[in-house]
Design a protein around this motif. Structure first.
Motif: not given
Length: 311
Positions: A65-88
């Motif tokens: 439809a003409g949008y730049r759609a981006v699906a994200v693995d949130l912090r800690g999920y999937g293949d994103s980094d999983k730091p010990p903090r920052g889930y606030d």
């Protein structure tokens, strides 16, 4: 059984996998092939025990439809980094702001399911210039949710038992990952509508969720979202966060709710209008908590209408 490698969420398909560094960590993001580099940005944020794959239908349809759609693995999920903090809430909103800027934009439409919706609310309240509109799928305003849990017995019974179970250390992680991640499928089955549960796509979604939650660190990270949401209610940082959330959003907002959602009840989302005067509620008949997967075309049309109002 060995833990899946994070790269296993990089499914082949009509999309491109990318690594974006933002807010001090690396995020795995997915864009549909031939996405317009200058199209209006739509950021898709998944919910609890899930990953980017839940937005597969909207990712390609919004791009067409003409949008730049981006699906994200949130912090800690999937293949994103999983730091010990920052889930606030503060840090998660900073993650989204960092992603928007790293993608070369000054503003975006945010779309979130469940915990991803909390991130949408937080980003819009804390960084209003960065957010043009938000869409929530089964995700009420955090103050509305808190009030509903305190005042509405049915909502309290639907939500609080899970929150309480997740507060103890170690054991909830084992529950989520044992038996090849069967608890993730159980959550999907308990909260979705019966029509979708009999489909091949449901079986595929369950299979992928079961694998993704078993990636090293993913279950712990997922639970840290829930733990902060509950424990912060009794701490000063939680009080400050709720004070920061207590603002009226002067942007278009659409709340999408499944008619049969047993987890987020109608009276709870009705309270959202206090903080989103321009909110439009859309109920998906016959669907449960995962409306973006249960009725993808209907949800996509709502997102396109929202994006058009924004741009």
């Amino acid at each position: 059984m060995s833990q899946p490698d994070p790269s296993t969420v990089r499914f082949a398909g009509p999309w491109t996998h990318r690594d974006i560094h933002a807010n001090g960590i690396r995020f795995h993001v997915v864009e549909a092939d031939n996405a317009p580099s200058d199209g209006p940005l739509v950021v898709l944020l998944h919910g609890f025990a899930d990953f980017w794959w839940s937005w597969r239908h909207q990712l390609t349809a919004l791009t067409a439809a003409g949008y730049r759609a981006v699906a994200v693995d949130l912090r800690g999920y999937g293949d994103s980094d999983k730091p010990p903090r920052g889930y606030d809430g503060w840090t998660l909103a900073g993650d989204v702001v960092g992603l928007i800027r790293a993608l070369g934009y000054a503003q975006a439409t945010l779309v979130g399911h469940a915990d991803g919706g909390l991130v949408c609310w937080a980003t819009a309240a804390l960084h209003p210039r960065m957010v043009g509109s938000i869409a929530l799928v089964g995700s009420p305003h955090p103050i509305a949710l808190r009030q509903a849990v305190l005042r509405n017995k049915a909502q309290r019974q639907a939500l609080l038992p899970y929150f309480l179970r997740y507060q103890v250390p170690f054991y909830p992680e084992r529950v989520l990952t044992k038996n090849d991640g069967s608890a993730a499928e159980q959550i999907l089955r308990m909260r979705s509508g019966p029509a979708w549960q009999g489909t091949e796509e449901f079986a595929d979604a369950a299979k992928q969720m079961r694998s993704a939650i078993r990636i090293k660190g993913a279950a712990h990270s997922a639970l840290e979202y829930q733990r902060w949401a509950f424990r912060s209610q009794f701490r000063s940082d939680g009080r400050r966060f709720m004070q920061a959330m207590d603002v009226r959003l002067a942007i278009p907002v659409v709340q999408i709710r499944g008619e049969l959602d047993p987890y987020v009840l109608p009276r709870t989302v009705d309270g959202d209008v206090r903080w989103a005067p321009e909110r439009r509620l859309h109920t998906v008949l016959g669907a449960g908590h995962y409306t973006h997967q249960e009725a993808p075309d209907e949800v996509t049309e709502q997102l396109k209408a929202l994006a058009e109002r924004t741009n």
